[in-house]
Enzyme design. Sequence first.
Site, PDB file in Angstrom:
ATOM      1  N   ALA A  66      -1.707   2.864  -5.991  1.00 46.23           N
ATOM      2  CA  ALA A  66      -1.996   4.111  -5.286  1.00 46.23           C
ATOM      3  C   ALA A  66      -2.317   3.752  -3.840  1.00 46.23           C
ATOM      4  O   ALA A  66      -2.798   2.645  -3.553  1.00 46.23           O
ATOM      5  CB  ALA A  66      -3.175   4.813  -5.940  1.00 46.23           C
ATOM      6  N   GLY A 111      -1.631   1.429  -9.726  1.00 51.56           N
ATOM      7  CA  GLY A 111      -0.774   2.559 -10.078  1.00 51.56           C
ATOM      8  C   GLY A 111       0.663   2.142 -10.370  1.00 51.56           C
ATOM      9  O   GLY A 111       1.369   2.835 -11.107  1.00 51.56           O
ATOM     10  N   GLU A 114       0.735   1.159 -13.878  1.00 52.45           N
ATOM     11  CA  GLU A 114       0.520   2.391 -14.661  1.00 52.45           C
ATOM     12  C   GLU A 114       1.797   3.237 -14.735  1.00 52.45           C
ATOM     13  O   GLU A 114       2.128   3.781 -15.787  1.00 52.45           O
ATOM     14  CB  GLU A 114      -0.630   3.198 -14.044  1.00 52.45           C
ATOM     15  CG  GLU A 114      -1.960   2.489 -14.219  1.00 52.45           C
ATOM     16  CD  GLU A 114      -3.101   3.162 -13.461  1.00 52.45           C
ATOM     17  OE1 GLU A 114      -3.041   3.214 -12.217  1.00 52.45           O
ATOM     18  OE2 GLU A 114      -4.027   3.651 -14.110  1.00 52.45           O
TER      19      GLU A 114
HETATM   20  N1  CAA Z   1      -2.021   1.130  -0.495  1.00 53.25           N
HETATM   21  C1  CAA Z   1      -1.752   1.259   0.817  1.00 53.25           C
HETATM   22  N2  CAA Z   1      -1.074   0.328   1.521  1.00 53.25           N
HETATM   23  C2  CAA Z   1      -0.689  -0.780   0.862  1.00 53.25           C
HETATM   24  C3  CAA Z   1      -0.936  -0.979  -0.512  1.00 53.25           C
HETATM   25  C4  CAA Z   1      -1.634   0.051  -1.201  1.00 53.25           C
HETATM   26  N3  CAA Z   1      -1.896  -0.014  -2.517  1.00 53.25           N
HETATM   27  N4  CAA Z   1      -0.449  -2.176  -0.879  1.00 53.25           N
HETATM   28  C5  CAA Z   1       0.115  -2.705   0.230  1.00 53.25           C
HETATM   29  N5  CAA Z   1      -0.030  -1.869   1.271  1.00 53.25           N
HETATM   30  C6  CAA Z   1       0.431  -2.070   2.664  1.00 53.25           C
HETATM   31  C7  CAA Z   1      -0.476  -3.024   3.413  1.00 53.25           C
HETATM   32  O1  CAA Z   1      -1.629  -2.346   3.906  1.00 53.25           O
HETATM   33  C8  CAA Z   1       0.435  -3.512   4.499  1.00 53.25           C
HETATM   34  O2  CAA Z   1       0.510  -2.520   5.497  1.00 53.25           O
HETATM   35  P1  CAA Z   1       0.513  -2.963   7.078  1.00 53.25           P
HETATM   36  O3  CAA Z   1       1.760  -3.793   7.248  1.00 53.25           O
HETATM   37  O4  CAA Z   1       0.578  -1.653   7.795  1.00 53.25           O
HETATM   38  O5  CAA Z   1      -0.723  -3.741   7.304  1.00 53.25           O
HETATM   39  C9  CAA Z   1       1.789  -3.551   3.816  1.00 53.25           C
HETATM   40  O6  CAA Z   1       1.695  -2.712   2.661  1.00 53.25           O
HETATM   41  C10 CAA Z   1       2.168  -4.953   3.329  1.00 53.25           C
HETATM   42  O7  CAA Z   1       1.098  -5.415   2.520  1.00 53.25           O
HETATM   43  P2  CAA Z   1       0.394  -6.862   2.745  1.00 53.25           P
HETATM   44  O8  CAA Z   1       0.445  -7.245   4.184  1.00 53.25           O
HETATM   45  O9  CAA Z   1      -0.940  -6.815   2.077  1.00 53.25           O
HETATM   46  O10 CAA Z   1       1.419  -7.790   1.932  1.00 53.25           O
HETATM   47  P3  CAA Z   1       1.088  -9.165   1.190  1.00 53.25           P
HETATM   48  O11 CAA Z   1       2.398  -9.733   0.796  1.00 53.25           O
HETATM   49  O12 CAA Z   1       0.175 -10.002   2.004  1.00 53.25           O
HETATM   50  O13 CAA Z   1       0.284  -8.725  -0.142  1.00 53.25           O
HETATM   51  C11 CAA Z   1      -0.156  -7.390  -2.120  1.00 53.25           C
HETATM   52  C12 CAA Z   1       0.903  -7.953  -1.137  1.00 53.25           C
HETATM   53  C13 CAA Z   1      -0.763  -8.524  -2.926  1.00 53.25           C
HETATM   54  C14 CAA Z   1       0.580  -6.419  -3.046  1.00 53.25           C
HETATM   55  C15 CAA Z   1      -1.246  -6.673  -1.303  1.00 53.25           C
HETATM   56  O14 CAA Z   1      -0.632  -5.748  -0.399  1.00 53.25           O
HETATM   57  C16 CAA Z   1      -2.224  -5.900  -2.141  1.00 53.25           C
HETATM   58  O15 CAA Z   1      -3.112  -6.489  -2.733  1.00 53.25           O
HETATM   59  N6  CAA Z   1      -2.063  -4.558  -2.202  1.00 53.25           N
HETATM   60  C17 CAA Z   1      -3.012  -3.689  -2.873  1.00 53.25           C
HETATM   61  C18 CAA Z   1      -2.881  -3.786  -4.378  1.00 53.25           C
HETATM   62  C19 CAA Z   1      -3.914  -2.902  -5.026  1.00 53.25           C
HETATM   63  O16 CAA Z   1      -5.112  -3.082  -4.904  1.00 53.25           O
HETATM   64  N7  CAA Z   1      -3.417  -1.890  -5.794  1.00 53.25           N
HETATM   65  C20 CAA Z   1      -4.265  -0.964  -6.513  1.00 53.25           C
HETATM   66  C21 CAA Z   1      -4.502   0.270  -5.674  1.00 53.25           C
HETATM   67  S1  CAA Z   1      -5.704   1.344  -6.395  1.00 53.25           S
HETATM   68  C22 CAA Z   1      -4.869   2.212  -7.601  1.00 53.25           C
HETATM   69  O17 CAA Z   1      -3.691   1.986  -7.861  1.00 53.25           O
HETATM   70  C23 CAA Z   1      -5.680   3.266  -8.305  1.00 53.25           C
HETATM   71  C24 CAA Z   1      -5.027   3.912  -9.463  1.00 53.25           C
HETATM   72  O18 CAA Z   1      -4.996   3.396 -10.556  1.00 53.25           O
HETATM   73  C25 CAA Z   1      -4.458   5.242  -9.342  1.00 53.25           C
END
Ligand code: CAA
Length: 260
Positions: A66, A111, A114
């Site tokens: 998400a 998400g 999910e």
């Molecule tokens: N939401 C918003 N933006 C996200 C995102 C997310 N879940 N995941 C990645 N992005 C964005 C980053 O902010 C980044 O944007 P910018 O270039 O503008 O800075 C871009 O995508 C690329 O991401 P990274 O630079 O972080 O890429 P990476 O290769 O270094 O890492 C990753 C990849 C491990 C997937 C890392 O992006 C990450 O950990 N993402 C979040 C994963 C996460 O926590 N997901 C759970 C969200 S909560 C949820 O899903 C609740 C639910 O159940 C409904």
Amino acid sequence: MEYKNILFEAAEGVATVTFNRPKALNAMNSDTMGELMDAVNRIRSDEAIKVMILTGAGEKAFVAGADISQMVDMRPQPALAFMELGHETLRMMETMPKPVVAAINGFALGGGTEIAMSCDFRFASENARFGQPEILIGLIPGWGGTQRMARLIGVGRAKELIMGGDQIDAKRAYEIGLVNRVYPLDQLMAETKKFAAKLARLPGFALKMAKHAINFGYDLSLDNANRLEMECCAQCFSTDDQKEGMKAFLEKRKPNFKGC
Ligand code: CAA
């Protein structure tokens, strides 16, 4: 509805929906979820579409969760609305009377895992990574992860992923039954499309009954679930495809299914 965050294409009975925000690793905001809901409704009501494929644009992510930038300042009531929108959409897709295949082409986190778990089949690329990392940002899964994951891979493994927050690779996901198949990234879509094309040729009503019996029988008592199965099986005898399938077998020829 005009789509801004997904791509939609349909050909030869198969609709492919592609999450298309690769710069944000296809993170799901409410607009994207709304578009997915619209696409699911469209596929559900279009008789020419027999199968749905769900995938992500780019080579890095299916859906990285998400959208955290949308959620960071949320209060509980908008958060609840966001979770409800996701639940409603995923349940609609999960219970749609047509098969849904997820082609998971990279990160499927939070998400993303999910969404994948609410599909009927999960095919992953070798570079795919799965997990419920919500705990690492002070959250728990909000689109069915605590429930679908426990049912799919067992309570112990679900707790390990959800409460530990670690990611797993495609090989491990296959070992624990989180995904059905794993392919090199450059073969993932071709193999998924091949499988979808095969499903599209099978008797649609029987596919619908199989999905229905498994989905709605799962949480019933065994007696009630078996009764549901019998009713679903009996309903198949109302179709031309059942008559054709059995006659073709007895006449030692290939069946010519018409989807009715
Ligand atoms: N939401 C918003 N933006 C996200 C995102 C997310 N879940 N995941 C990645 N992005 C964005 C980053 O902010 C980044 O944007 P910018 O270039 O503008 O800075 C871009 O995508 C690329 O991401 P990274 O630079 O972080 O890429 P990476 O290769 O270094 O890492 C990753 C990849 C491990 C997937 C890392 O992006 C990450 O950990 N993402 C979040 C994963 C996460 O926590 N997901 C759970 C969200 S909560 C949820 O899903 C609740 C639910 O159940 C409904």
